[in-house]
Design an enzyme around this catalytic site. Sequence first.
Site, mmCIF file in Angstrom:
data_model
loop_
_atom_site.group_PDB
_atom_site.id
_atom_site.type_symbol
_atom_site.label_atom_id
_atom_site.label_comp_id
_atom_site.label_asym_id
_atom_site.label_seq_id
_atom_site.Cartn_x
_atom_site.Cartn_y
_atom_site.Cartn_z
ATOM 1 N N HIS A 131 48.958 34.544 50.632
ATOM 2 C CA HIS A 131 47.868 33.727 50.996
ATOM 3 C C HIS A 131 48.023 33.426 52.433
ATOM 4 O O HIS A 131 46.866 33.267 53.041
ATOM 5 C CB HIS A 131 48.373 32.140 50.328
ATOM 6 N N LYS A 152 42.658 41.724 48.145
ATOM 7 C CA LYS A 152 42.356 42.908 47.206
ATOM 8 C C LYS A 152 43.209 43.211 46.020
ATOM 9 O O LYS A 152 42.878 43.901 45.305
ATOM 10 C CB LYS A 152 42.517 44.002 48.234
ATOM 11 N N VAL A 208 49.569 42.120 50.428
ATOM 12 C CA VAL A 208 51.078 41.776 50.996
ATOM 13 C C VAL A 208 51.968 41.863 49.939
ATOM 14 O O VAL A 208 52.046 41.195 48.769
ATOM 15 C CB VAL A 208 51.052 40.438 51.396
ATOM 16 N N ARG A 262 52.857 33.831 40.326
ATOM 17 C CA ARG A 262 53.257 34.224 38.983
ATOM 18 C C ARG A 262 54.773 34.814 39.073
ATOM 19 O O ARG A 262 55.402 34.976 37.854
ATOM 20 C CB ARG A 262 52.381 34.857 37.920
ATOM 21 N N GLN A 303 38.099 40.166 40.631
ATOM 22 C CA GLN A 303 37.827 38.980 41.067
ATOM 23 C C GLN A 303 36.894 39.029 42.404
ATOM 24 O O GLN A 303 35.891 38.600 42.480
ATOM 25 C CB GLN A 303 39.014 37.996 41.446
HETATM 26 P P1 AMP Z 1 45.449 32.607 43.897
HETATM 27 O O1 AMP Z 1 46.295 31.352 44.385
HETATM 28 O O2 AMP Z 1 46.371 33.549 43.074
HETATM 29 O O3 AMP Z 1 44.313 32.370 43.125
HETATM 30 O O4 AMP Z 1 45.219 33.623 45.083
HETATM 31 C C1 AMP Z 1 44.317 33.000 46.084
HETATM 32 C C2 AMP Z 1 43.988 34.107 46.804
HETATM 33 O O5 AMP Z 1 45.056 34.966 47.224
HETATM 34 C C3 AMP Z 1 43.133 35.097 46.240
HETATM 35 O O6 AMP Z 1 42.196 35.731 46.979
HETATM 36 C C4 AMP Z 1 44.080 36.327 45.874
HETATM 37 O O7 AMP Z 1 43.732 37.383 45.711
HETATM 38 C C5 AMP Z 1 44.961 36.349 47.177
HETATM 39 N N1 AMP Z 1 46.301 36.936 47.030
HETATM 40 C C6 AMP Z 1 47.005 36.563 46.228
HETATM 41 N N2 AMP Z 1 48.082 37.249 46.296
HETATM 42 C C7 AMP Z 1 48.211 38.073 47.379
HETATM 43 C C8 AMP Z 1 48.801 39.103 48.095
HETATM 44 N N3 AMP Z 1 50.143 39.484 47.519
HETATM 45 N N4 AMP Z 1 48.326 39.604 48.955
HETATM 46 C C9 AMP Z 1 46.924 39.195 49.542
HETATM 47 N N5 AMP Z 1 46.345 38.539 48.646
HETATM 48 C C10 AMP Z 1 46.901 37.765 47.934
#
Ligand code: AMP
Length: 297
Positions: A58, A169, A197, A208, A174
């Site tokens: 994030h 990505k 990342v 998760r 999504q």
């Molecule tokens: P979430 O809180 O899981 O809904 O993720 C919020 C945003 O962060 C989404 O656009 C995800 O794709 C992105 N995101 C989650 N994990 C990663 C990661 N490891 N690397 C880059 N972006 C991420």
Amino acid sequence: MKIIFTPLELKEHLKEVHKTVGFQGSQSIGFQGSQSIGFQGSQSIGFVPTMGALHEGHISLIKKAKEQNDFVVVSVFLNPTQFLKDEDLDTYPKKDEADKKICQLSGVDILFFPSADAMYGSDEVSLLAPKVRGYVLEGFSRPSHFNGVLTVVMKLLNIVNPTRAYFGKKDAQQLNLISLMVKQLFMDVEIVPVDTVREKDGLALSSRNAYLTPPQREEALKIPSSLRTASAMVSKGILNSKEIISKMRETLAPLEIFYVEILDRDFNQLSHVEIGNTVILVEVKVGTTRLLDNIWL
Ligand code: AMP
């Protein structure tokens, strides 16, 4: 950093941001020579929607938003409509205080923290994911998931009205569906994809991951390992999708596999990897936790 809890308050606050900035054009009007009519460019707003339990993934979205915009808004909203009935809405990790600190330290201008009641009424208009792209891969085992995702992202984009919105990505399907929504509904926002990342050992960061026991975390390393296998095969000139998928499945065994797919950037199946136009995607279950990952070649 300001923390805002309701859509109307955020819209009101952002009105000011949308108005101001230094650049002033002038334009000739009427018959009496030229007069400045105070045309103003608006500040660019970068928006990062999240479900909280923020981690380095994030943070990289926030950093990119900071680099590319004058003003940055982050939302933390655990969106109930994208969870199916038997899923982990109630147990999803919640770290409100830590999230506030991370946003503050990352230079976020506004943190939007709405409740479900602030975002949804009782009899709702909602969006439907496309019938094909919304119901393959993750959408196959989680039907209606992407209806919830698209609806909440549409709401959030309407509230913030950002110049650019940032998506990882890692959640490739999504990202693909949101880009499609923005294009097909003629919305004025640039969707910016951000690289995944990973931990040092290759595991993609995910809120998760907190569910994994140490042995399960070890098992989960089969995911990046399968993607490295695919990448190594492609480097050796092996481009046949069936061959690559079969090797990846061997690497992932004995994990329960939801899918291993090789698709083009529009999410059509590819019989052969096309460099510059390919996404290789995996989703598996480790213990009771669904984990997904992908590489873009
Ligand atoms: P979430 O809180 O899981 O809904 O993720 C919020 C945003 O962060 C989404 O656009 C995800 O794709 C992105 N995101 C989650 N994990 C990663 C990661 N490891 N690397 C880059 N972006 C991420």
